[in-house]
Design a protein around this motif. Structure first.
Motif, PDB file in Angstrom:
ATOM      1  N   ALA A 117      76.698  40.237  84.561  1.00 19.10           N
ATOM      2  CA  ALA A 117      75.772  40.363  85.688  1.00 19.10           C
ATOM      3  C   ALA A 117      76.249  39.551  86.890  1.00 19.10           C
ATOM      4  N   ILE A 118      76.867  38.411  86.622  1.00 21.32           N
ATOM      5  CA  ILE A 118      77.403  37.577  87.702  1.00 21.32           C
ATOM      6  C   ILE A 118      78.628  38.230  88.332  1.00 21.32           C
ATOM      7  N   LEU A 119      79.556  38.709  87.477  1.00 22.22           N
ATOM      8  CA  LEU A 119      80.823  39.239  87.982  1.00 22.22           C
ATOM      9  C   LEU A 119      80.675  40.625  88.599  1.00 22.22           C
ATOM     10  N   ILE A 120      79.818  41.467  88.000  1.00 25.71           N
ATOM     11  CA  ILE A 120      79.725  42.859  88.443  1.00 25.71           C
ATOM     12  C   ILE A 120      78.617  43.068  89.467  1.00 25.71           C
ATOM     13  N   TYR A 121      77.442  42.545  89.171  1.00 30.72           N
ATOM     14  CA  TYR A 121      76.279  42.804  90.033  1.00 30.72           C
ATOM     15  C   TYR A 121      75.909  41.637  90.943  1.00 30.72           C
ATOM     16  N   GLN A 122      76.689  40.557  90.863  1.00 27.02           N
ATOM     17  CA  GLN A 122      76.465  39.386  91.708  1.00 27.02           C
ATOM     18  C   GLN A 122      75.045  38.820  91.576  1.00 27.02           C
ATOM     19  N   GLU A 123      74.481  38.919  90.381  1.00 26.91           N
ATOM     20  CA  GLU A 123      73.190  38.281  90.146  1.00 26.91           C
ATOM     21  C   GLU A 123      73.409  36.770  90.080  1.00 26.91           C
ATOM     22  N   GLU A 124      72.512  36.013  90.677  1.00 24.32           N
ATOM     23  CA  GLU A 124      72.712  34.569  90.827  1.00 24.32           C
ATOM     24  C   GLU A 124      71.741  33.788  89.948  1.00 24.32           C
ATOM     25  N   PRO A 125      72.246  33.182  88.863  1.00 28.33           N
ATOM     26  CA  PRO A 125      71.385  32.364  88.010  1.00 28.33           C
ATOM     27  C   PRO A 125      71.164  30.985  88.616  1.00 28.33           C
ATOM     28  N   ASN A 126      70.043  30.373  88.211  1.00 26.60           N
ATOM     29  CA  ASN A 126      69.821  28.999  88.662  1.00 26.60           C
ATOM     30  C   ASN A 126      70.150  28.026  87.527  1.00 26.60           C
ATOM     31  N   PHE A 127      69.919  26.769  87.755  1.00 24.93           N
ATOM     32  CA  PHE A 127      70.317  25.730  86.811  1.00 24.93           C
ATOM     33  C   PHE A 127      69.644  25.907  85.448  1.00 24.93           C
ATOM     34  N   LEU A 128      68.340  26.172  85.440  1.00 31.65           N
ATOM     35  CA  LEU A 128      67.621  26.323  84.177  1.00 31.65           C
ATOM     36  C   LEU A 128      68.098  27.547  83.392  1.00 31.65           C
ATOM     37  N   GLN A 129      68.493  28.600  84.116  1.00 32.66           N
ATOM     38  CA  GLN A 129      69.005  29.791  83.436  1.00 32.66           C
ATOM     39  C   GLN A 129      70.331  29.493  82.742  1.00 32.66           C
ATOM     40  N   TRP A 130      71.174  28.686  83.391  1.00 31.28           N
ATOM     41  CA  TRP A 130      72.408  28.253  82.743  1.00 31.28           C
ATOM     42  C   TRP A 130      72.097  27.504  81.448  1.00 31.28           C
ATOM     43  N   ILE A 131      71.151  26.580  81.517  1.00 29.73           N
ATOM     44  CA  ILE A 131      70.771  25.809  80.332  1.00 29.73           C
ATOM     45  C   ILE A 131      70.260  26.744  79.236  1.00 29.73           C
TER      46      ILE A 131
END
Length: 299
Positions: A117-131
């Protein structure tokens, strides 16, 4: 609304996984998989016929299957190839591994979807999503430690590699779904019908080579009512999932994570129904996965 549709998807997927475990346990995998897809195809066939002869009625009830181009047919066929491979690997693994091991490993799917989703659709996660995503991965590793106590060596057991491969392909299909639904503007029922059609043809070819010529394997197949239930529940889950994807604001990374809440049904109820080992110890990584999903959902 797309988040609520995602939760409905998780509910039907959880029930689907329980029925699937019953269908494949001590049974031939390929005919079971073929039966489930055929069940979904037969469920959707009346809507396809109705869309041809009674288009106004099918449009009125919201299940009209629209005509599509040959290019779109090709795109759906690619999805059928990806998911057929994923299902064959997953069904074989489910036949040989406990459901309380298989389902949590598949819960790593959102991580692959997250990267895509990050590489293809450029969706941007936040810090909590990374965790949240790394918490899911850590919990799956913890499951591997518990699995060794059940005689399952995660480094040497080929069925573990099968379920990991199935998980990666399933995540790839999820990313592809967003392109099919939003990029090609397909409605859910049109995608579902042609996907079932092509998957049925592919599986029929596999059966013709690996199962039908072998008398001993044909005798090992046992018909169970859960084969039909798996097909119906899968179509219900896919319908709500594709409806969620129709929302232009829907994030595939979050939808993928929400779908993982199905493991609550699979691990708790499945562990009781199939009397599998170490249910209490598996609640610890289960809690970790649920916390990861929670962080993603409410961050």
């Amino acid at each position: 609304m797309w988040m609520y549709l995602g939760l409905l998807t998780a509910l039907f997927l959880g029930l689907h996984n329980l029925c699937k475990k019953h269908a494949v346990q001590g049974n031939e995998v390929f005919p079971v998989l073929f039966g489930t897809i055929c069940s979904g195809f037969l469920l959707l066939l009346p809507f396809f016929i109705g869309s041809h002869y009674y288009p106004e009625f099918t449009k009125q009830i919201g299940f009209h299957i629209t005509p599509i181009s040959w290019e779109t047919h090709g795109c759906i066929f690619i999805k059928s190839m990806i998911m057929t491979t994923s299902w064959v690997l997953a069904y074989q693994a489910l036949k040989h591994l406990p459901i309380t091991i298989v389902t949590p490993i598949r819960s790593a799917g959102p991580f692959f979807t997250f990267i895509g989703a990050i590489l293809i659709y450029q969706e941007e996660p936040n810090f909590l999503q990374w965790i949240g995503f790394f918490l899911i991965i850590f919990s799956v590793v913890l499951y591997s430690k518990i699995g060794k106590r059940e005689g399952i060596n995660f480094k040497r057991n080929k069925w573990i590699f099968a379920i990991v491969g199935a998980t990666f392909l399933g995540a790839s299909s999820g990313l592809y779904d967003k392109f099919l639904i939003q990029g090609l503007a397909l409605n859910p029922q049109t995608l579902q019908f042609w996907f079932c059609t092509y998957t049925t043809i592919i599986l029929l070819g596999i059966l013709a080579i690996t199962w039908l010529p072998k008398t001993d394997k044909r005798k090992e197949f046992k018909w169970r009512w859960t084969i039909i239930a798996v097909g119906i529940l899968l179509q219900a889950a896919d319908y709500f999932y594709f409806k969620a994807l129709q929302d232009p604001d829907a994030l595939i990374m979050l939808l993928s994570a929400i779908k993982r809440s199905q493991i609550l049904i699979a691990v708790v109820i499945g562990g009781i129904v199939f009397k599998e080992k170490n249910k209490r110890k598996k609640l610890v990584p289960l809690f970790g996965i649920m916390m990861g999903v929670f962080l993603i959902l409410y961050s």
